[in-house]
Design a protein around this motif. Structure first.
Motif, PDB file in Angstrom:
ATOM      1  N   ILE A 153       6.360  14.054   5.059  1.00  0.00           N
ATOM      2  CA  ILE A 153       6.304  12.903   4.156  1.00  0.00           C
ATOM      3  C   ILE A 153       6.845  13.264   2.786  1.00  0.00           C
ATOM      4  O   ILE A 153       6.473  14.270   2.194  1.00  0.00           O
ATOM      5  N   GLU A 154       7.727  12.399   2.285  1.00  0.00           N
ATOM      6  CA  GLU A 154       8.235  12.527   0.923  1.00  0.00           C
ATOM      7  C   GLU A 154       7.548  11.550  -0.022  1.00  0.00           C
ATOM      8  O   GLU A 154       7.157  11.917  -1.128  1.00  0.00           O
ATOM      9  N   THR A 155       7.441  10.289   0.409  1.00  0.00           N
ATOM     10  CA  THR A 155       6.940   9.240  -0.471  1.00  0.00           C
ATOM     11  C   THR A 155       6.118   8.226   0.316  1.00  0.00           C
ATOM     12  O   THR A 155       6.481   7.865   1.432  1.00  0.00           O
ATOM     13  N   ILE A 156       5.043   7.761  -0.305  1.00  0.00           N
ATOM     14  CA  ILE A 156       4.281   6.621   0.205  1.00  0.00           C
ATOM     15  C   ILE A 156       4.495   5.453  -0.759  1.00  0.00           C
ATOM     16  O   ILE A 156       4.303   5.594  -1.969  1.00  0.00           O
ATOM     17  N   ASN A 157       4.913   4.314  -0.217  1.00  0.00           N
ATOM     18  CA  ASN A 157       5.086   3.101  -1.025  1.00  0.00           C
ATOM     19  C   ASN A 157       3.979   2.116  -0.655  1.00  0.00           C
ATOM     20  O   ASN A 157       4.102   1.370   0.323  1.00  0.00           O
ATOM     21  N   PRO A 158       2.883   2.095  -1.418  1.00  0.00           N
ATOM     22  CA  PRO A 158       1.686   1.375  -0.973  1.00  0.00           C
ATOM     23  C   PRO A 158       1.677  -0.120  -1.257  1.00  0.00           C
ATOM     24  O   PRO A 158       0.655  -0.775  -1.018  1.00  0.00           O
ATOM     25  N   ASP A 159       2.772  -0.687  -1.772  1.00  0.00           N
ATOM     26  CA  ASP A 159       2.755  -2.097  -2.181  1.00  0.00           C
ATOM     27  C   ASP A 159       2.309  -3.016  -1.048  1.00  0.00           C
ATOM     28  O   ASP A 159       1.504  -3.933  -1.249  1.00  0.00           O
ATOM     29  N   ILE A 160       2.843  -2.804   0.162  1.00  0.00           N
ATOM     30  CA  ILE A 160       2.490  -3.665   1.283  1.00  0.00           C
ATOM     31  C   ILE A 160       1.012  -3.543   1.605  1.00  0.00           C
ATOM     32  O   ILE A 160       0.343  -4.524   1.965  1.00  0.00           O
ATOM     33  N   LEU A 161       0.449  -2.336   1.465  1.00  0.00           N
ATOM     34  CA  LEU A 161      -0.970  -2.143   1.745  1.00  0.00           C
ATOM     35  C   LEU A 161      -1.832  -2.857   0.717  1.00  0.00           C
ATOM     36  O   LEU A 161      -2.833  -3.502   1.066  1.00  0.00           O
ATOM     37  N   ASN A 162      -1.459  -2.773  -0.552  1.00  0.00           N
ATOM     38  CA  ASN A 162      -2.214  -3.470  -1.596  1.00  0.00           C
ATOM     39  C   ASN A 162      -2.169  -4.980  -1.392  1.00  0.00           C
ATOM     40  O   ASN A 162      -3.173  -5.676  -1.606  1.00  0.00           O
ATOM     41  N   THR A 163      -1.020  -5.481  -0.976  1.00  0.00           N
ATOM     42  CA  THR A 163      -0.904  -6.919  -0.709  1.00  0.00           C
ATOM     43  C   THR A 163      -1.837  -7.337   0.415  1.00  0.00           C
ATOM     44  O   THR A 163      -2.550  -8.352   0.311  1.00  0.00           O
TER      45      THR A 163
END
Length: 294
Positions: A153-163
């Motif tokens: 893993i390089e990056t987690i983009n949590p925007d979808i999870l927060n939504t």
């Protein structure tokens, strides 16, 4: 205990955890035993209904192996590590997303909760890179092995999870990812869950597995609470060994990077998740940076 005493003991924990985010990694026999999975799902729905934001990350290694054999393909392991070639990756995607993920979402809905199934490549949730060749011991000598379509893993983009969390859904996540060129990769579910907990600034990261927690060398006692340094010592001295090492390392990484509490519990015993969270004694092992009062 009387039923009213149980409820009164749980009340301060429910109040404390309301509105908090918890990331739960589901693995072990709970993934293949229907009755066990039903119990875990009912616990997850209860957490959601009392106001806890729950993210569920699942594994699926045994089912991938079983499906490959059913398709006439023998899984390949070198030094205990799975080789994920093109066919294996295709089976992993089919099992993780097409079977396990959709089944968990259906069970949550059936139990009265709200869930949406996604994988790490949805909305660029998990960006990874192909894992470098790994040194493993084969027949008493070390070799460098290419594990194929396996990612770090390089990056987690949590925007979808927060939504999803803000709208009252339980995200159910299959441990797949993409690289920056759009290539699919399989990733370790424990690692993915820990990284997601960090990215979400979760209050707790809970690893549900097939053992009661971190145990002593004789496997007769479960440590109810250990600090990060104590857990590292248990790994160094061999008390924590084999398959428990990556699980413990995942929770240690999470608390090192800001998750206040991590837990390892046995997911095969009914309602252990609730007992760990809502009772003073708990049932598994809680890991923290420093010692705290129980």
């Amino acid at each position: 205990m009387k039923r009213e005493d149980v409820l009164m003991e749980a009340l301060p924990y429910i109040r404390k955890f309301h509105g908090r985010t918890m990331v739960i990694k589901l693995g072990g026999h709970a993934m293949v035993e229907g009755e066990i999975l039903d119990t875990v799902v009912s616990d997850v729905v209860l957490l959601q209904l009392v106001g806890i934001k729950v993210v569920l990350v699942h594994g699926g290694g045994p089912e991938i192996t079983e499906k490959m054999k059913a398709l006439g393909k023998e899984p390949k392991f070198v030094g205990g590590l799975r080789i994920t070639d093109d066919e294996t990756l295709e089976v992993a995607q089919m099992v993780l997303v097409g079977k396990i993920n959709t089944n968990i979402v259906s069970l949550i809905s059936k139990a009265g909760g709200k869930a949406i199934g996604i994988s790490g490549n949805d909305a660029n949730l998990i960006i990874a890179r192909k894992m470098e060749r790994q040194r493993v011991r084969v027949n008493n000598r070390e070799e460098e092995v290419d594990l194929g379509h396996v990612g770090e893993i390089e990056t987690i983009n949590p925007d979808i999870l927060n939504t999803l969390l803000d709208n009252g859904y339980v995200p159910v996540i299959a441990p797949l990812a993409i690289d920056r060129a759009g290539n699919d990769l399989n990733i370790n579910a424990d690692t993915a869950a820990g990284e997601i907990a960090i990215a979400l600034k979760a209050y707790k990261f809970i690893s549900m597995t097939d053992v009661d927690g971190i145990m002593d060398k004789e496997r007769t006692k479960v440590f109810r609470q250990v600090t990060k340094s104590e857990a590292e010592h248990l790994i160094t001295t061999g008390v924590v060994s084999e398959g428990m090492i990556p699980k413990v390392q995942a929770v240690l990484h999470a608390i090192q990077d800001g998750v206040p509490y991590s837990h390892i519990i046995n997911g095969n015993i009914g309602h252990n998740l609730i007992l760990e969270l809502f009772t003073s004694e708990g049932v598994g092992t809680m890991i923290t940076m420093k010692e705290v009062g129980l």
